[in-house]
Design an enzyme around this catalytic site. Sequence first.
Site, PDB file in Angstrom:
ATOM      1  N   ASP A  29       0.860  -1.182   0.000  1.00  0.00           N
ATOM      2  CA  ASP A  29       0.000   0.000   0.000  1.00  0.00           C
ATOM      3  C   ASP A  29       0.899   1.235   0.000  1.00  0.00           C
ATOM      4  O   ASP A  29       1.876   1.314   0.755  1.00  0.00           O
ATOM      5  CB  ASP A  29      -0.899  -0.015   1.248  1.00  0.00           C
ATOM      6  CG  ASP A  29      -2.024   0.994   1.161  1.00  0.00           C
ATOM      7  OD1 ASP A  29      -3.186   0.579   1.181  1.00  0.00           O
ATOM      8  OD2 ASP A  29      -1.742   2.216   1.076  1.00  0.00           O
ATOM      9  N   ILE A  30       0.563   2.187  -0.868  1.00  0.00           N
ATOM     10  CA  ILE A  30       1.404   3.385  -1.037  1.00  0.00           C
ATOM     11  C   ILE A  30       1.365   4.284   0.205  1.00  0.00           C
ATOM     12  O   ILE A  30       2.246   5.107   0.419  1.00  0.00           O
ATOM     13  CB  ILE A  30       0.935   4.161  -2.303  1.00  0.00           C
ATOM     14  CG1 ILE A  30       2.052   4.988  -2.892  1.00  0.00           C
ATOM     15  CG2 ILE A  30      -0.316   4.967  -2.052  1.00  0.00           C
ATOM     16  CD1 ILE A  30       1.774   5.485  -4.297  1.00  0.00           C
ATOM     17  N   HIS A  98     -10.132  -5.429  -2.764  1.00  0.00           N
ATOM     18  CA  HIS A  98      -8.790  -5.610  -2.176  1.00  0.00           C
ATOM     19  C   HIS A  98      -8.895  -5.966  -0.702  1.00  0.00           C
ATOM     20  O   HIS A  98      -9.753  -5.471   0.018  1.00  0.00           O
ATOM     21  CB  HIS A  98      -7.911  -4.363  -2.347  1.00  0.00           C
ATOM     22  CG  HIS A  98      -8.555  -3.083  -1.913  1.00  0.00           C
ATOM     23  ND1 HIS A  98      -9.486  -2.417  -2.679  1.00  0.00           N
ATOM     24  CD2 HIS A  98      -8.399  -2.341  -0.791  1.00  0.00           C
ATOM     25  CE1 HIS A  98      -9.880  -1.332  -2.050  1.00  0.00           C
ATOM     26  NE2 HIS A  98      -9.241  -1.257  -0.902  1.00  0.00           N
ATOM     27  N   HIS A 100      -6.753  -5.727   2.751  1.00  0.00           N
ATOM     28  CA  HIS A 100      -5.620  -5.078   3.414  1.00  0.00           C
ATOM     29  C   HIS A 100      -4.994  -6.099   4.355  1.00  0.00           C
ATOM     30  O   HIS A 100      -5.710  -6.720   5.161  1.00  0.00           O
ATOM     31  CB  HIS A 100      -6.090  -3.898   4.258  1.00  0.00           C
ATOM     32  CG  HIS A 100      -6.671  -2.750   3.489  1.00  0.00           C
ATOM     33  ND1 HIS A 100      -5.950  -1.614   3.200  1.00  0.00           N
ATOM     34  CD2 HIS A 100      -7.903  -2.556   2.966  1.00  0.00           C
ATOM     35  CE1 HIS A 100      -6.725  -0.764   2.538  1.00  0.00           C
ATOM     36  NE2 HIS A 100      -7.905  -1.302   2.389  1.00  0.00           N
TER      37      HIS A 100
HETATM   38  P1  AMP Z   1      -9.706   1.454   0.524  1.00  0.00           P
HETATM   39  O1  AMP Z   1      -9.945   2.690   1.322  1.00  0.00           O
HETATM   40  O2  AMP Z   1     -10.044   0.190   1.246  1.00  0.00           O
HETATM   41  O3  AMP Z   1     -10.338   1.551  -0.856  1.00  0.00           O
HETATM   42  O4  AMP Z   1      -8.130   1.382   0.327  1.00  0.00           O
HETATM   43  C1  AMP Z   1      -7.458   1.791  -0.820  1.00  0.00           C
HETATM   44  C2  AMP Z   1      -5.993   1.714  -0.509  1.00  0.00           C
HETATM   45  O5  AMP Z   1      -5.284   1.811  -1.724  1.00  0.00           O
HETATM   46  C3  AMP Z   1      -5.483   2.856   0.389  1.00  0.00           C
HETATM   47  O6  AMP Z   1      -4.931   2.287   1.578  1.00  0.00           O
HETATM   48  C4  AMP Z   1      -4.447   3.550  -0.470  1.00  0.00           C
HETATM   49  O7  AMP Z   1      -3.335   3.982   0.272  1.00  0.00           O
HETATM   50  C5  AMP Z   1      -4.077   2.475  -1.473  1.00  0.00           C
HETATM   51  N1  AMP Z   1      -3.581   2.967  -2.753  1.00  0.00           N
HETATM   52  C6  AMP Z   1      -4.144   3.898  -3.550  1.00  0.00           C
HETATM   53  N2  AMP Z   1      -3.395   4.082  -4.665  1.00  0.00           N
HETATM   54  C7  AMP Z   1      -2.349   3.217  -4.572  1.00  0.00           C
HETATM   55  C8  AMP Z   1      -1.228   2.927  -5.406  1.00  0.00           C
HETATM   56  N3  AMP Z   1      -1.026   3.545  -6.563  1.00  0.00           N
HETATM   57  N4  AMP Z   1      -0.352   1.992  -4.989  1.00  0.00           N
HETATM   58  C9  AMP Z   1      -0.540   1.347  -3.812  1.00  0.00           C
HETATM   59  N5  AMP Z   1      -1.576   1.582  -2.991  1.00  0.00           N
HETATM   60  C10 AMP Z   1      -2.468   2.502  -3.358  1.00  0.00           C
END
Ligand code: AMP
Length: 137
Positions: A29-30, A98, A100
């Site tokens: 996760d970024i 996804h 986590h």
């Molecule tokens: P959610 O709130 O469950 O939809 O989580 C989305 C997750 O995606 C968040 O924790 C973000 O930090 C992560 N995220 C968004 N863009 C990227 C990316 N380009 N690379 C890795 N993680 C990402």
Amino acid sequence: MSTIFKRIIDREIPADIVYEDDTVLAFLDIHPVRKGHTLVIPKAECVNIFDAKPEVLGHMMIVAQKVANALMEATEAKGVNIHMNNGHDAGQDVPHAHLHVIPRFKRGEVFQVPEHETYEDGESVLFAEKIKSVLTQ
Ligand code: AMP
């Protein structure tokens, strides 16, 4: 509509990929809750738990278990949280399913969850009955 995760699957944008097979991809996760926080996503696009194929969801969890074990060793975590946000009101920001997988190091650093509610007398039975009747339809 394609999401940022689809662009990661297609290698159009970079990600720190830790695992890949025919069905899923796992990458960091970024914006990690804790360093090592990994996302496990299906390669075939679906939005969340509501439209995901059961066998794909099952495989995501199998891979989440592998990642969880790897995080325990690689980050010296003391535990791991696995969670999935399904729907905007449940906190989902990216509309591509996804899981986590988050390494945890210290109890007490809890996630911000809504305040717990309390059932009135007899209310939990009604909730259980309603849910059961939908599950057995
Ligand atoms: P959610 O709130 O469950 O939809 O989580 C989305 C997750 O995606 C968040 O924790 C973000 O930090 C992560 N995220 C968004 N863009 C990227 C990316 N380009 N690379 C890795 N993680 C990402």
